[in-house]
Structures are given as structure tokens and as C-alpha cells.
Design a protein around this motif. Structure first.
Motif, PDB file in Angstrom:
ATOM      1  N   GLU A 233     -96.887  41.988  29.055  1.00  0.00           N
ATOM      2  CA  GLU A 233     -97.795  41.148  29.607  1.00  0.00           C
ATOM      3  C   GLU A 233     -98.269  39.747  29.081  1.00  0.00           C
ATOM      4  O   GLU A 233     -98.451  38.558  28.323  1.00  0.00           O
ATOM      5  CB  GLU A 233     -98.221  40.928  31.304  1.00  0.00           C
ATOM      6  CG  GLU A 233     -98.803  39.360  31.745  1.00  0.00           C
ATOM      7  CD  GLU A 233     -97.934  38.705  31.564  1.00  0.00           C
ATOM      8  OE1 GLU A 233     -98.103  38.037  31.638  1.00  0.00           O
ATOM      9  OE2 GLU A 233     -96.406  39.474  32.045  1.00  0.00           O
TER      10      GLU A 233
ATOM     11  N   VAL B  55     -91.168  40.887  18.484  1.00  0.00           N
ATOM     12  CA  VAL B  55     -91.449  41.463  19.766  1.00  0.00           C
ATOM     13  C   VAL B  55     -90.567  42.025  19.792  1.00  0.00           C
ATOM     14  O   VAL B  55     -90.155  42.974  20.485  1.00  0.00           O
ATOM     15  CB  VAL B  55     -91.471  39.737  20.813  1.00  0.00           C
ATOM     16  CG1 VAL B  55     -91.210  40.038  21.751  1.00  0.00           C
ATOM     17  CG2 VAL B  55     -92.293  38.914  20.381  1.00  0.00           C
TER      18      VAL B  55
ATOM     19  N   CYS C 188     -91.610  45.764  21.440  1.00  0.00           N
ATOM     20  CA  CYS C 188     -90.752  46.260  22.460  1.00  0.00           C
ATOM     21  C   CYS C 188     -90.021  48.042  22.574  1.00  0.00           C
ATOM     22  O   CYS C 188     -90.305  48.810  24.123  1.00  0.00           O
ATOM     23  CB  CYS C 188     -89.468  45.471  23.294  1.00  0.00           C
ATOM     24  SG  CYS C 188     -90.625  44.282  24.055  1.00  0.00           S
TER      25      CYS C 188
ATOM     26  N   ARG D  91     -96.803  32.581  23.435  1.00  0.00           N
ATOM     27  CA  ARG D  91     -96.905  31.628  24.302  1.00  0.00           C
ATOM     28  C   ARG D  91     -98.269  31.109  23.572  1.00  0.00           C
ATOM     29  O   ARG D  91     -98.030  29.339  23.656  1.00  0.00           O
ATOM     30  CB  ARG D  91     -97.072  32.513  25.938  1.00  0.00           C
ATOM     31  CG  ARG D  91     -95.508  32.196  25.862  1.00  0.00           C
ATOM     32  CD  ARG D  91     -95.414  32.075  27.591  1.00  0.00           C
ATOM     33  NE  ARG D  91     -93.917  32.824  28.164  1.00  0.00           N
ATOM     34  CZ  ARG D  91     -94.016  33.197  29.396  1.00  0.00           C
ATOM     35  NH1 ARG D  91     -94.842  33.446  30.723  1.00  0.00           N
ATOM     36  NH2 ARG D  91     -92.464  33.026  30.123  1.00  0.00           N
TER      37      ARG D  91
ATOM     38  N   SER E 168     -90.795  45.699  30.556  1.00  0.00           N
ATOM     39  CA  SER E 168     -91.139  44.072  30.998  1.00  0.00           C
ATOM     40  C   SER E 168     -92.125  43.974  31.785  1.00  0.00           C
ATOM     41  O   SER E 168     -92.887  43.177  32.609  1.00  0.00           O
ATOM     42  CB  SER E 168     -89.637  43.128  30.998  1.00  0.00           C
ATOM     43  OG  SER E 168     -88.970  43.827  32.652  1.00  0.00           O
TER      44      SER E 168
ATOM     45  N   ARG F 117     -96.152  38.770  25.418  1.00  0.00           N
ATOM     46  CA  ARG F 117     -96.033  37.009  25.929  1.00  0.00           C
ATOM     47  C   ARG F 117     -96.803  36.339  25.832  1.00  0.00           C
ATOM     48  O   ARG F 117     -96.806  34.806  25.699  1.00  0.00           O
ATOM     49  CB  ARG F 117     -95.711  37.489  27.332  1.00  0.00           C
ATOM     50  CG  ARG F 117     -94.593  36.441  27.830  1.00  0.00           C
ATOM     51  CD  ARG F 117     -93.650  36.081  29.566  1.00  0.00           C
ATOM     52  NE  ARG F 117     -93.203  37.815  29.313  1.00  0.00           N
ATOM     53  CZ  ARG F 117     -92.700  38.456  31.117  1.00  0.00           C
ATOM     54  NH1 ARG F 117     -92.975  37.428  31.945  1.00  0.00           N
ATOM     55  NH2 ARG F 117     -91.816  39.234  30.665  1.00  0.00           N
TER      56      ARG F 117
END
Length: 107
Positions: free
Chosen positions: A37, A15, A19, A44, A31, A40
Motif C-alpha cells: 500500500e 514495482v 513485488c 500515485r 497486495s 502504491r
């Protein structure tokens, strides 16, 4: 099989790598971007917990590496396009130099 802690560290490194790539290609905060998003949410969804195991242990890594490769390839494409796309008419000497050739000297 890799431990859950090792998978977590690999995921975090992946990640961060994505980024960094996004940061070089974007203006503003990474971010706050829609791409971040999506990353992310994907992380998850594939999180290994006591109650749920992700579909395949390497699926998230594969997806992340594929996404990073896509971003890197897009950046390389833009660089090549800026370098070689015809901005204006070039002379034979400029074209040869750009392609790495040397023309014979004129007498």
C-alpha cells in the motif's frame, strides 16, 4: 529526457521487481500487505500528469531502487544469519568446512 510512456514502463518494471522480492519474503498476498500500500501510494503521488509533474523525473526510480536494495539486503542478511549463526557447538572440522578451508589430514 525520457518520455512519459518510457517512465511509466520503468516504474511498472520496478514495482513488479519489488513485488517479486516481497513475495519471496512474505506469507499471504502481497497486495494485501501494508508495504504494498505504501508503494502504491508513492507511485500515485509521483505520477506524471498533464496538470502536475513529479518533483524530479528520476525521484521515483531512485526511491524504488533504494527500497528494492533494502529488501534484498535484508533477505541476504537473514540468509547469512541462518547459515552462520551458532545453532550449537560446532567441531573444528565443521567450522573449517563452513568457512571453505581444508584441514590437514590426520595420520
Amino acid at each position: 529526457m525520457a518520455s512519459s510512456n518510457q517512465l511509466r514502463n520503468e516504474t511498472l518494471c520496478l514495482v513488479r521487481s519489488i513485488c517479486r522480492t516481497l513475495r519471496t519474503q512474505m506469507k499471504g498476498k502481497v497486495s494485501e500487505s501494508p508495504m504494498f500500500e505504501v508503494i502504491r501510494q508513492t507511485v500515485r503521488q509521483n505520477k506524471v500528469t498533464d496538470q502536475r509533474i513529479c518533483r524530479a523525473p528520476n525521484e521515483l526510480r531512485y526511491l524504488g531502487e533504494t527500497y528494492r536494495t533494502y529488501l534484498d539486503s535484508g533477505e541476504k542478511y537473514r540468509q547469512l544469519l541462518n547459515k552462520y549463526y551458532g545453532k550449537s557447538e560446532r567441531s573444528v572440522e565443521q567450522t573449517a568446512e563452513m568457512m571453505g578451508f581444508k584441514l590437514p589430514e590426520k595420520h
